[in-house]
Design an enzyme around this catalytic site. Structure first.
Site, mmCIF file in Angstrom:
data_model
loop_
_atom_site.group_PDB
_atom_site.id
_atom_site.type_symbol
_atom_site.label_atom_id
_atom_site.label_comp_id
_atom_site.label_asym_id
_atom_site.label_seq_id
_atom_site.Cartn_x
_atom_site.Cartn_y
_atom_site.Cartn_z
ATOM 1 N N VAL A 14 0.825 -1.214 0.000
ATOM 2 C CA VAL A 14 0.000 0.000 0.000
ATOM 3 C C VAL A 14 0.857 1.262 0.000
ATOM 4 O O VAL A 14 0.346 2.363 -0.143
ATOM 5 C CB VAL A 14 -0.963 -0.005 1.210
ATOM 6 C CG1 VAL A 14 -0.211 0.291 2.499
ATOM 7 C CG2 VAL A 14 -2.124 0.952 1.012
ATOM 8 N N GLY A 15 2.177 1.091 0.141
ATOM 9 C CA GLY A 15 3.073 2.243 0.082
ATOM 10 C C GLY A 15 3.769 2.577 1.387
ATOM 11 O O GLY A 15 4.230 3.715 1.577
ATOM 12 N N ILE A 18 7.551 3.764 0.916
ATOM 13 C CA ILE A 18 7.627 5.117 0.374
ATOM 14 C C ILE A 18 7.208 6.131 1.436
ATOM 15 O O ILE A 18 7.862 7.168 1.628
ATOM 16 C CB ILE A 18 6.738 5.256 -0.871
ATOM 17 C CG1 ILE A 18 7.172 4.273 -1.972
ATOM 18 C CG2 ILE A 18 6.760 6.695 -1.378
ATOM 19 C CD1 ILE A 18 8.592 4.449 -2.444
ATOM 20 N N LYS A 38 13.594 -1.178 9.903
ATOM 21 C CA LYS A 38 12.651 -2.178 9.407
ATOM 22 C C LYS A 38 12.548 -3.258 10.483
ATOM 23 O O LYS A 38 13.528 -3.929 10.791
ATOM 24 C CB LYS A 38 13.147 -2.773 8.088
ATOM 25 C CG LYS A 38 12.207 -3.817 7.483
ATOM 26 C CD LYS A 38 10.948 -3.192 6.930
ATOM 27 C CE LYS A 38 10.057 -4.261 6.286
ATOM 28 N NZ LYS A 38 8.811 -3.698 5.736
ATOM 29 N N THR A 42 11.342 -9.661 5.012
ATOM 30 C CA THR A 42 11.346 -10.971 4.369
ATOM 31 C C THR A 42 11.574 -10.798 2.873
ATOM 32 O O THR A 42 11.360 -9.728 2.313
ATOM 33 C CB THR A 42 10.025 -11.730 4.612
ATOM 34 O OG1 THR A 42 8.953 -11.023 3.975
ATOM 35 C CG2 THR A 42 9.731 -11.853 6.103
ATOM 36 N N GLU A 115 9.327 0.750 10.269
ATOM 37 C CA GLU A 115 8.375 0.223 9.292
ATOM 38 C C GLU A 115 8.077 -1.242 9.599
ATOM 39 O O GLU A 115 8.992 -2.061 9.736
ATOM 40 C CB GLU A 115 8.914 0.339 7.867
ATOM 41 C CG GLU A 115 7.915 -0.178 6.838
ATOM 42 C CD GLU A 115 8.468 -0.245 5.421
ATOM 43 O OE1 GLU A 115 7.816 -0.898 4.577
ATOM 44 O OE2 GLU A 115 9.530 0.340 5.157
ATOM 45 N N ALA A 117 5.959 -5.006 8.774
ATOM 46 C CA ALA A 117 5.837 -5.895 7.612
ATOM 47 C C ALA A 117 4.360 -6.152 7.357
ATOM 48 O O ALA A 117 3.648 -6.632 8.234
ATOM 49 C CB ALA A 117 6.569 -7.209 7.878
#
Length: 213
Positions: A14-15, A18, A38, A42, A115, A117
């Site tokens: 979904v972004g 970014i 992160k 994976t 971020e 996963a």
């Protein structure tokens, strides 16, 4: 003390990556020192492709923390859910280890953007999901959504899951790329703005279109 923000999405692709890079760049432009992390990657070997994308958007080289693995404590080669990827490599994911890495980053930077996963209910072991991680460590959430068909449903379910689990929603980032049906996209954005005003009045609503950046 450094502020930690967790970035997740209403679904995979979904972004989030970014959005994480753009938000890091925005904070850097305001004069803050920013690092992205992160939680679990994976489908990669040697280095997280999401971290590489963050640095590209930020306009900086890989950091020493990237090279040492601190910004991506768990890296698995099979492109699947973290609980399966870790099982295939016979490695148990420790949230304490992830949080320890975050704290080391917090000692050096003003902001740490983590971020996740996939979406909020993606499992990292047989019983725990990203929601459990957020509930445990109480990181405010940036939720990434878009105007594609079905995103209203996915966004409201995600927001309600946060409400039930006592997770603070810092902001909702609305991704305009790739271009969807303009009528649906415009109505989705309007509906979500109004929903937030009514149910999450302290939550920001930001729109981004990476192609135009």
């Amino acid at each position: 003390m450094a502020q930690v923000l967790f970035i997740s999405g209403i679904d995979t692709d979904v972004g989030k990556t970014i959005a994480t890079g753009l938000y890091a760049k925005k904070l850097m432009a305001q004069g803050y020192s920013v690092i992205t992390q992160k939680m679990i990657q994976t489908g990669n070997k040697d280095l997280s492709e999401d971290i590489l994308q963050h640095r590209k958007i930020q306009g900086i080289q890989l950091t020493e923390e990237d090279k040492s693995g601190l910004t991506c404590p768990y890296l698995f080669s099979y492109p699947c859910s973290p609980h399966l990827a870790s099982r295939l490599e016979n490695i148990e994911i420790s949230t304490a280890l992830i949080q320890q890495a975050t704290k080391k980053l917090m000692a050096k930077y003003d902001y740490v953007l983590i971020e996740g996963a996939g979406g909020l209910c993606v499992p990292y072991n047989e019983t725990k999901t990203t929601l459990d991680y957020l509930r445990e460590y109480q990181h405010p959430l940036i939720l990434v959504t878009s105007g594609k068909l079905g995103s209203i449903n996915h966004t409201l379910l995600s927001l309600q899951a946060c409400q039930i689990n006592g997770i603070k929603v810092h902001s909702v980032m609305y991704n305009l790329y790739p271009k969807a049906d303009e009528i649906i996209s415009r109505e989705t954005q309007l509906f979500l703005r109004n929903y937030l005003k009514q149910h999450f009045p302290d939550t920001q609503f930001d729109v981004f279109d990476f192609v135009e950046m």
